[in-house]
Design an enzyme around this catalytic site. Structure first.
Site: not given
Ligand code: NI
Length: 181
Positions: A46, A97
């Site tokens: 995502g 991330l």
């Protein structure tokens, strides 16, 4: 398509409420393509636009690399709203991330209903549960300026503090491009 540097903890854009999109023009379509390239390069499932330093309400989800979800079709959600959340919650370990190497258990609703615009500017409403619901809620959090540490209790947050400072100072090993300090 371009792989863009990913913003990390401490970058101001990650704390902002993202701006809604008025029109899905070629610029937005190009941005979405770059977001997919960037997410895949970093092995993510995502990615929200502010993770590539763009203040817009878009995120993408592709959980097909996860075992059991091979048939999942990638989704783009523009101006999303969470319109229903189950009372039932689940705790699952999450990463992000923008928080390289950090993992933490996060409690979230098990099932949700979400309304969003697709890339053809059609309003869509879908129900999601399990991992799909979790990734949507995680990415939606990005669009309202929230990260994993904002979703854990005080005790866990304290434990994460040292790791967060290392990330802010880019003193972590990351195998994808991130923004400079
Ligand atoms: Ni994230």
């Amino acid at each position: 398509m371009a792989i863009l540097p990913i913003t990390v903890y401490g970058d101001p854009v990650l704390k902002k409420i993202a701006s809604p999109i008025k029109q899905v023009d070629d610029g937005i379509i190009g941005l979405i393509q770059n977001m997919f390239a960037t997410m895949r390069n970093a092995n993510g499932i995502g990615l929200a636009a502010n993770q590539v330093d763009i203040d817009k309400q878009i995120f993408i989800v592709d959980i097909s690399p996860v075992e059991g979800y091979e048939k999942f079709k990638p989704v783009v959600m523009i101006n999303p709203e969470i319109i229903l959340q189950s009372d039932e919650t689940v705790v699952m370990e999450e990463g992000c991330l923008s928080l390289p190497n950090l993992r933490a258990d996060v409690e979230r609703p098990e099932a949700i209903k979400v309304r969003y615009l697709d890339t053809d500017e059609n309003i869509q409403e879908i129900e999601a549960d399990d991992l799909f619901a979790r990734v949507i809620l995680h990415e939606y959090d990005h669009l309202i300026g929230k990260l994993i540490p904002d979703r854990v209790n005080e005790q866990i947050r304290k434990k994460l503090q040292e790791e967060l400072e290392l990330i802010r100072n880019r003193e972590v090993k990351v195998d994808y491009p991130i923004t400079p300090k």
